[in-house]
Scaffold this motif. Structure first.
Motif, PDB file in Angstrom:
ATOM      1  N   ASP A 166      55.368  41.752  -2.645  1.00  0.00           N
ATOM      2  CA  ASP A 166      54.692  42.967  -1.525  1.00  0.00           C
ATOM      3  C   ASP A 166      55.498  42.129  -0.003  1.00  0.00           C
ATOM      4  O   ASP A 166      55.111  41.741   0.020  1.00  0.00           O
ATOM      5  CB  ASP A 166      53.800  43.392  -1.937  1.00  0.00           C
ATOM      6  CG  ASP A 166      53.066  44.449  -2.533  1.00  0.00           C
ATOM      7  OD1 ASP A 166      53.857  44.153  -3.364  1.00  0.00           O
ATOM      8  OD2 ASP A 166      52.347  44.116  -3.269  1.00  0.00           O
ATOM      9  N   GLY A 167      56.012  43.820   0.628  1.00  0.00           N
ATOM     10  CA  GLY A 167      56.674  42.951   2.463  1.00  0.00           C
ATOM     11  C   GLY A 167      57.673  42.597   2.551  1.00  0.00           C
ATOM     12  O   GLY A 167      57.846  42.645   3.638  1.00  0.00           O
ATOM     13  N   PHE A 168      58.154  42.109   1.246  1.00  0.00           N
ATOM     14  CA  PHE A 168      60.085  42.088   1.453  1.00  0.00           C
ATOM     15  C   PHE A 168      60.402  43.001   0.532  1.00  0.00           C
ATOM     16  O   PHE A 168      59.982  44.061   0.325  1.00  0.00           O
ATOM     17  CB  PHE A 168      60.198  40.853   0.567  1.00  0.00           C
ATOM     18  CG  PHE A 168      58.847  39.659   0.951  1.00  0.00           C
ATOM     19  CD1 PHE A 168      59.989  38.679   1.653  1.00  0.00           C
ATOM     20  CD2 PHE A 168      57.733  38.920   0.828  1.00  0.00           C
ATOM     21  CE1 PHE A 168      59.213  36.855   2.482  1.00  0.00           C
ATOM     22  CE2 PHE A 168      57.479  38.254   1.248  1.00  0.00           C
ATOM     23  CZ  PHE A 168      57.840  37.122   1.718  1.00  0.00           C
ATOM     24  N   CYS A 169      62.120  42.998   1.497  1.00  0.00           N
ATOM     25  CA  CYS A 169      63.216  44.003   1.020  1.00  0.00           C
ATOM     26  C   CYS A 169      64.407  43.206   1.164  1.00  0.00           C
ATOM     27  O   CYS A 169      64.671  42.270   1.376  1.00  0.00           O
ATOM     28  CB  CYS A 169      62.784  45.439   1.768  1.00  0.00           C
ATOM     29  SG  CYS A 169      63.327  44.959   3.748  1.00  0.00           S
ATOM     30  N   ASP A 170      64.946  44.303   0.486  1.00  0.00           N
ATOM     31  CA  ASP A 170      66.455  43.311  -0.097  1.00  0.00           C
ATOM     32  C   ASP A 170      67.452  44.276   1.459  1.00  0.00           C
ATOM     33  O   ASP A 170      67.395  45.648   0.704  1.00  0.00           O
ATOM     34  CB  ASP A 170      67.302  43.719  -1.328  1.00  0.00           C
ATOM     35  CG  ASP A 170      68.620  43.214  -1.751  1.00  0.00           C
ATOM     36  OD1 ASP A 170      69.301  43.291  -0.181  1.00  0.00           O
ATOM     37  OD2 ASP A 170      68.686  42.681  -2.595  1.00  0.00           O
ATOM     38  N   THR A 171      68.328  44.080   1.925  1.00  0.00           N
ATOM     39  CA  THR A 171      68.780  44.412   3.219  1.00  0.00           C
ATOM     40  C   THR A 171      70.238  44.908   2.999  1.00  0.00           C
ATOM     41  O   THR A 171      71.041  44.612   3.511  1.00  0.00           O
ATOM     42  CB  THR A 171      68.363  43.990   5.009  1.00  0.00           C
ATOM     43  OG1 THR A 171      68.517  42.731   4.524  1.00  0.00           O
ATOM     44  CG2 THR A 171      66.818  44.218   5.094  1.00  0.00           C
ATOM     45  N   ARG A 220      59.659  42.087   5.349  1.00  0.00           N
ATOM     46  CA  ARG A 220      60.591  40.997   5.846  1.00  0.00           C
ATOM     47  C   ARG A 220      62.039  41.070   4.554  1.00  0.00           C
ATOM     48  O   ARG A 220      61.834  41.159   3.615  1.00  0.00           O
ATOM     49  CB  ARG A 220      59.562  39.650   4.978  1.00  0.00           C
ATOM     50  CG  ARG A 220      60.419  38.398   6.059  1.00  0.00           C
ATOM     51  CD  ARG A 220      58.941  37.339   5.603  1.00  0.00           C
ATOM     52  NE  ARG A 220      59.920  36.264   5.224  1.00  0.00           N
ATOM     53  CZ  ARG A 220      58.503  34.858   5.507  1.00  0.00           C
ATOM     54  NH1 ARG A 220      57.831  35.211   4.901  1.00  0.00           N
ATOM     55  NH2 ARG A 220      59.893  33.689   5.099  1.00  0.00           N
ATOM     56  N   ALA A 221      63.037  41.006   4.817  1.00  0.00           N
ATOM     57  CA  ALA A 221      64.148  40.696   4.597  1.00  0.00           C
ATOM     58  C   ALA A 221      64.625  39.493   4.649  1.00  0.00           C
ATOM     59  O   ALA A 221      63.889  38.183   4.321  1.00  0.00           O
ATOM     60  CB  ALA A 221      65.696  40.883   5.407  1.00  0.00           C
ATOM     61  N   VAL A 222      64.797  39.708   2.742  1.00  0.00           N
ATOM     62  CA  VAL A 222      65.596  38.723   1.548  1.00  0.00           C
ATOM     63  C   VAL A 222      66.827  39.156   1.666  1.00  0.00           C
ATOM     64  O   VAL A 222      67.905  40.407   1.317  1.00  0.00           O
ATOM     65  CB  VAL A 222      64.616  38.438   0.626  1.00  0.00           C
ATOM     66  CG1 VAL A 222      63.487  38.021   1.533  1.00  0.00           C
ATOM     67  CG2 VAL A 222      64.248  39.687   0.056  1.00  0.00           C
ATOM     68  N   GLU A 223      67.935  37.951   0.731  1.00  0.00           N
ATOM     69  CA  GLU A 223      69.060  38.034   0.439  1.00  0.00           C
ATOM     70  C   GLU A 223      69.128  37.560  -1.216  1.00  0.00           C
ATOM     71  O   GLU A 223      69.620  38.512  -1.420  1.00  0.00           O
ATOM     72  CB  GLU A 223      69.673  36.858   0.983  1.00  0.00           C
ATOM     73  CG  GLU A 223      70.283  37.736   2.855  1.00  0.00           C
ATOM     74  CD  GLU A 223      70.663  36.873   3.164  1.00  0.00           C
ATOM     75  OE1 GLU A 223      71.507  35.787   3.029  1.00  0.00           O
ATOM     76  OE2 GLU A 223      71.458  36.535   4.499  1.00  0.00           O
ATOM     77  N   LYS A 224      68.632  37.374  -1.534  1.00  0.00           N
ATOM     78  CA  LYS A 224      68.049  36.418  -3.033  1.00  0.00           C
ATOM     79  C   LYS A 224      67.431  37.157  -3.825  1.00  0.00           C
ATOM     80  O   LYS A 224      66.319  36.043  -2.985  1.00  0.00           O
ATOM     81  CB  LYS A 224      69.352  35.597  -3.436  1.00  0.00           C
ATOM     82  CG  LYS A 224      69.012  35.240  -4.504  1.00  0.00           C
ATOM     83  CD  LYS A 224      70.134  36.017  -5.355  1.00  0.00           C
ATOM     84  CE  LYS A 224      70.390  35.773  -7.309  1.00  0.00           C
ATOM     85  NZ  LYS A 224      71.662  36.080  -7.424  1.00  0.00           N
TER      86      LYS A 224
END
Length: 228
Positions: A166-171, A220-224
């Motif tokens: 929750d609160g994270f997303c893959d951009t 909040r952006a994550v990459e992996k």
């Protein structure tokens, strides 16, 4: 550059049965994509071009095509692509390759991804009868951007879904200069004894679905994302 050549719509399209997907509560309006999926039906895993991960070989050797349809729901923030239908017999290995470049758009921020087999009403197909041997959702050189394997847990309602915390997303979906390909090997694990006489054909669809963060809401952006 694209790992697989584009598959423009060909007429007549060679597929197992006419399009009859009924949609789901989140996606009921479908648009025919301008490309088709390519697939093979084999009796052994070793016969598949994907057994040695040769998607280009699949493009050359697999002449069967299946329609692709797309739904983009603005209310439920879902992007779904359906390919098929596919008709498998007991023991069959189905190898599929498609380009999903038209599914996501710049600005989409992924919060979950689902790659699996679906029935005509959108319900996930469990194991048995179908084993998700491998589904690779590739983005550029990231051949395992998202993936599904047969030992992953399946949600009875949502299928083989992978959710970000929750609160994270893959951009990274916003990177628009990379190829986007999917390859899948799906095994019909039924035996002849499991099938009813005269009704041994199983109809199903390949589903790729992303849920995205609503526009204008923070994440909040994550990459992996790695999940055991």
């Amino acid at each position: 550059s694209s790992l697989l050549p584009p598959y423009p719509v060909q007429h007549p399209v060679v597929h197992s049965r006419p399009w009859a997907f009924q949609g789901t509560s989140e996606c009921s309006s479908w648009t025919r994509a301008d490309n088709d999926a390519r697939f093979c039906l084999d009796v052994k895993e070793s016969d598949s071009p994907l057994s040695s991960f040769d998607p280009e070989g699949l493009a050359v050797s697999c002449g069967s095509r299946a329609e692709i349809h797309i739904c983009r729901s603005q209310t439920s923030h879902v992007r779904t692509m359906i390919a098929g239908p596919f008709d498998s017999k007991p023991g069959a290995w189905v190898s599929i390759a498609l380009d999903y470049s038209s599914l996501l758009v710049a600005g989409d921020r992924v919060v979950s991804a689902t790659a699996d087999a679906s029935g005509a009403s959108g319900e996930p197909v469990p194991f048995p009868p179908l084993h998700m041997h491998q589904i690779h959702v590739m983005r550029g050189t990231a051949w395992h951007w998202y993936e599904t394997y047969g030992d992953f847990e399946m949600d009875a309602a949502e299928g083989y879904v992978r959710r970000l915390p929750d609160g994270f997303c893959d951009t990274t979906a916003a990177i628009d200069d990379e190829s986007r390909q999917l390859t899948a090997m799906i095994h019909d694990v039924r035996t002849d004894a499991d099938a009813k006489p005269g009704a041994d054909t199983l109809e199903w669809y390949l589903r790729l679905s992303f849920r995205v963060q609503p526009e204008g809401t923070p994440c909040r952006a994550v990459e992996k994302l790695i999940i055991w």
